[in-house]
Scaffold this motif. Structure first.
Motif, short mmCIF file in Angstrom:
data_model
loop_
_atom_site.label_atom_id
_atom_site.label_comp_id
_atom_site.label_asym_id
_atom_site.label_seq_id
_atom_site.Cartn_x
_atom_site.Cartn_y
_atom_site.Cartn_z
N ILE A 1 3.64 4.57 5.89
CA ILE A 1 2.53 5.05 4.83
C ILE A 1 2.54 6.54 4.77
N SER A 2 2.66 6.89 3.53
CA SER A 2 3.16 8.37 3.26
C SER A 2 1.59 9.03 3.20
N ASP A 3 0.61 8.71 2.99
CA ASP A 3 -0.75 9.49 3.09
C ASP A 3 -0.77 10.30 4.38
N LEU A 4 -1.29 11.16 4.12
CA LEU A 4 -1.65 11.90 5.36
C LEU A 4 -3.16 11.40 5.83
N TYR A 5 -3.91 10.63 4.83
CA TYR A 5 -5.08 9.99 5.18
C TYR A 5 -5.57 9.10 4.38
N VAL A 6 -5.70 7.79 4.84
CA VAL A 6 -6.55 6.70 4.28
C VAL A 6 -7.74 6.43 4.54
N PRO A 7 -8.60 6.52 3.59
CA PRO A 7 -9.99 6.26 4.22
C PRO A 7 -10.26 4.79 4.49
N SER A 8 -11.27 4.74 5.17
CA SER A 8 -12.00 3.47 5.56
C SER A 8 -12.59 2.73 4.37
N GLY A 9 -12.30 1.77 3.91
CA GLY A 9 -12.94 1.18 2.72
C GLY A 9 -12.03 1.31 1.62
N SER A 10 -10.90 1.74 1.78
CA SER A 10 -9.68 2.06 0.47
C SER A 10 -9.04 0.62 0.62
N ARG A 11 -8.46 0.18 -0.53
CA ARG A 11 -7.59 -0.84 -0.71
C ARG A 11 -6.34 -0.44 -1.03
N THR A 12 -6.11 0.87 -1.32
CA THR A 12 -4.91 1.55 -1.82
C THR A 12 -4.22 2.58 -1.20
N PHE A 13 -3.11 2.61 -0.97
CA PHE A 13 -2.34 3.53 -0.05
C PHE A 13 -1.02 3.74 -0.78
N HIS A 14 -0.26 4.84 -0.24
CA HIS A 14 1.37 4.99 -0.71
C HIS A 14 2.15 4.67 0.56
N VAL A 15 3.23 4.31 -0.07
CA VAL A 15 4.46 4.13 1.01
C VAL A 15 5.58 4.90 0.63
N GLU A 16 6.72 5.18 1.69
CA GLU A 16 7.70 6.05 1.11
C GLU A 16 8.64 5.14 0.26
N ASP A 17 8.63 3.92 0.26
CA ASP A 17 9.33 3.68 -0.98
C ASP A 17 8.95 1.91 -1.34
N GLY A 18 8.09 1.83 -2.40
CA GLY A 18 7.56 0.52 -2.67
C GLY A 18 8.51 -0.52 -3.39
N ASN A 19 9.85 -0.08 -3.65
CA ASN A 19 10.71 -0.79 -4.32
C ASN A 19 10.93 -2.41 -3.57
N ALA A 20 10.65 -2.36 -2.31
CA ALA A 20 11.09 -3.39 -1.69
C ALA A 20 9.84 -4.68 -1.65
N TYR A 21 9.00 -4.30 -2.31
CA TYR A 21 7.55 -5.28 -2.20
C TYR A 21 7.03 -5.69 -3.70
N ARG A 22 6.46 -6.79 -3.67
CA ARG A 22 6.14 -7.30 -4.96
C ARG A 22 4.73 -7.86 -4.76
N VAL A 23 4.09 -7.98 -6.07
CA VAL A 23 2.51 -8.34 -5.95
C VAL A 23 2.68 -9.95 -5.43
N GLY A 24 1.76 -10.20 -4.60
CA GLY A 24 1.80 -11.48 -3.95
C GLY A 24 2.28 -11.66 -2.61
N ASP A 25 3.04 -10.45 -2.07
CA ASP A 25 3.51 -10.37 -0.76
C ASP A 25 2.31 -10.47 0.36
N GLN A 26 2.70 -11.11 1.33
CA GLN A 26 1.60 -10.99 2.25
C GLN A 26 2.26 -9.90 3.34
N ILE A 27 1.57 -8.86 3.84
CA ILE A 27 1.91 -8.12 4.55
C ILE A 27 0.90 -7.43 5.71
N ILE A 28 1.26 -7.15 6.60
CA ILE A 28 0.47 -6.37 7.77
C ILE A 28 0.40 -4.89 7.57
N VAL A 29 -0.77 -4.35 7.23
CA VAL A 29 -1.02 -2.97 7.34
C VAL A 29 -1.41 -2.51 8.85
N LEU A 30 -0.32 -1.86 9.50
CA LEU A 30 -0.57 -1.49 10.84
C LEU A 30 -1.10 0.10 10.90
#
Length: 571
Positions: free
Chosen positions: A211-240
């Motif tokens: 995750i490339s955000d300095l801070y993702v607030p509690s309650g947020s659903r959106t965040f940035h990653v280094e490279d989103g090309n490997a992901y697709r809508v509908g993917d099941q993910i773990i946000v660690l």
């Protein structure tokens, strides 16, 4: 500068900066609309991926908040909830994704495919054979195999029933003495029904992205990653969400005072694993289906995401419309109660502990169940349980010692689970959440009486719980040396229109909220003479009077899915 997450208000051209330099920027014009504004920044370094950061402020007309509402979560002029967060964007969570199929979906009535009759003797094997035979049938288009109907009568259960295949419902013919009774016999401590196996999620290590955000607030659903090309809508993910040793130090959990006269275990670094589904991708910005219940901060280790598969996790399973009782030895009586004493009570522990345990399960339920004489819990939802609903259940006359690790009627260990319309008696922790639980999880419209202790997040930083219209003593606090060093038990919790005794403190780096509580405000265990270090109160408002939005969960659910969703979760 962004208004309402979409409208560009003003912008600053890309500007070079050097280390330790200071730059001031004053946005043009004025805030023309009431609402939340975000100062969104993209930080670039040569040879490195961009990083992102945001700060927030809200423009508000206090006169627009009608009487009887919370100033941080209220109905706006459009009749929709408006939330006032802090300058980093942390806010009260949207809890409406909790429950069967992500909330707001009616639990189905599945056709009966097999029937079992009550006969003399132990019924464990006969019921298990019916379960195993049904498991061989194919799933229908809705993911069900069918229901097994246990006709009215008493079924002695000397062992444990296992449901290991998707699409199976175990159904009785009533909760009263004339209905279907599963009666746990013998002296073995055990669960009476286990659903799913203890199967881990299978992480794809090659899909790891920081995750490339300095801070993702509690309650947020959106965040940035280094490279989103490997992901697709509908993917099941773990946000660690990583919590390193520096964060443990920041929240004081590497310096828990020893239990008076005893020892304590200091905390080690740990992670929170948020189980989510991707709903949108814009460049490297990823949006998921449910909010993150803890801020992700680069200074404490940041965060990562992974794809996963859960082929071993079963779904569309339930237990409904029956009564459970456990045999016990009435000659075993005690008066001990944790570190105190109480009136004599039945204290036998050599008998059934739990009725239903959800292991690796999603989209399951327990409904219309009455329990007697269990020692541990009516329903336990373990680490890989998700989208479970427990509703319209009662638990009476628990039988065990009144001490640690017992009498947790509804025991939450998973995430995005809902327990509603539950009534309990003689519990220690009637509605409880375990350690390191990612949340959100919801307790709605419940009542606990004749309690030996409080409903609560029990230990070690569970996040994102909601006690909504719960009548019970509730405690959300630093539990300090209790247990083996429980410490800060819950963060980013909300109590909404609760009633009874309430303790609510604010942990460092997070918040807890008490809104519309009616009842006494109880001080925490600490600070005290032994450990006088200060602890902050959480956020309290409208104490002594319920707010006019009766239920936070129901209001959020209606806004997300419409009024039909409310009808779907009614009794």
């Amino acid at each position: 500068m962004i208004f309402d997450r979409t409208k560009l208000v003003d912008s600053l051209p890309e500007t070079p900066m050097v280390k330790d330099s200071l730059m001031e920027w004053t946005p043009l014009g004025t805030a023309e609309q009431l609402g939340t504004y975000e100062l969104r920044m993209t930080l670039k370094q040569d040879g490195k991926s961009p990083q992102y950061d945001s700060y927030y402020f809200t423009v508000l007309d206090p006169k627009s908040i009608s009487a009887g509402q919370s100033p941080i979560a209220f109905l706006g002029n459009d009749g929709m909830m408006m939330y006032i967060g802090d300058y980093r964007g942390n806010r009260i969570l949207d809890f409406s994704n909790a429950g069967y199929r992500g909330g707001g979906v009616e639990i189905p009535n599945i056709p009966v495919k097999s029937t079992v009759l009550p006969l003399d003797g132990d019924a464990t094997e006969r019921i298990q054979v019916a379960i195993d035979q049904l498991a061989k049938r194919p799933l229908d288009k809705n993911g069900f195999r069918g229901a097994i109907l246990l006709k009215k009568g008493r079924y002695e259960i000397g062992g444990t029933l296992f449901i290991k295949a998707s699409g199976i419902v175990l159904r009785g013919e009533g909760q009263d003495k004339e209905g279907t009774i599963l009666y746990g016999t013998g002296v073995k401590q055990r669960n009476l029904v286990e659903i799913g196996e203890n199967a881990d999620l299978m992480l794809d290590s090659n899909s790891k992205r920081m995750i490339s955000d300095l801070y993702v607030p509690s309650g947020s659903r959106t965040f940035h990653v280094e490279d989103g090309n490997a992901y697709r809508v509908g993917d099941q993910i773990i946000v660690l969400r990583i919590g390193d040793k520096n964060w443990i130090h920041e929240i004081g959990m590497d310096n828990i005072y020893k239990r008076p006269g005893g020892t304590v275990t200091q905390w080690s670094p740990f992670n929170l694993d948020f189980d989510r589904v991707i709903t949108a991708i814009v460049g490297n910005a990823i949006t998921v289906d449910a909010p993150l219940a803890n801020a992700i901060e680069l200074q404490w280790g940041g965060g990562e995401i992974y794809k996963y598969t859960d082929h071993a996790r079963i779904q569309q399973v339930g237990v409904e419309n029956m009564r459970v009782e456990s045999d016990f030895d009435p000659s075993i009586i005690d008066i001990k109660m944790d570190n105190d004493t109480t009136d004599p009570y039945y204290a036998d522990e050599k008998h059934a502990e739990r009725f239903v345990v959800f292991n690796s399960v999603k989209n399951g339920w327990v409904r219309d169940v009455t329990g007697y004489h269990l020692s541990y819990s009516l329903v336990q939802m373990k680490r890989y349980s998700k989208w479970i609903t427990v509703q319209d259940c009662q638990m009476y006359d628990m039988i065990s010692m009144v001490t640690g690790g017992r009498r947790y009627v509804i025991h939450q260990m998973g995430q995005l689970n809902l327990a509603q319309r539950i009534y309990t008696e003689t519990a220690r922790h009637a509605f409880t959440v375990d350690s390191w639980v990612p949340g959100p999880n919801v307790f709605l419209d419940g009542e606990a009486v004749n309690n030996y202790n409080t409903s609560e997040p029990h230990h070690r930083w569970s996040v994102g719980g909601l006690f909504d219209n719960i009548k019970a003593p509730i405690s959300i606090r630093d539990r300090a040396w209790l247990g083996s060093g429980h410490g800060w038990a819950g963060a980013n919790y909300v109590t909404w229109n609760t009633q009874g005794e309430l303790t609510l403190q604010r942990p460092p780096t997070a918040q807890n909220y008490a809104i519309g509580h009616v009842g006494s405000k109880v001080p925490g265990l600490v600070p005290n003479d032994y450990d006088p270090r200060p602890r902050e109160d959480g956020y309290w408002c409208s104490c002594g009077q319920h707010v006019v939005i009766n239920s936070l969960y129901k209001q959020q659910l209606m806004e997300r899915l419409g009024r039909n969703a409310l009808s779907n979760i009614k009794k």
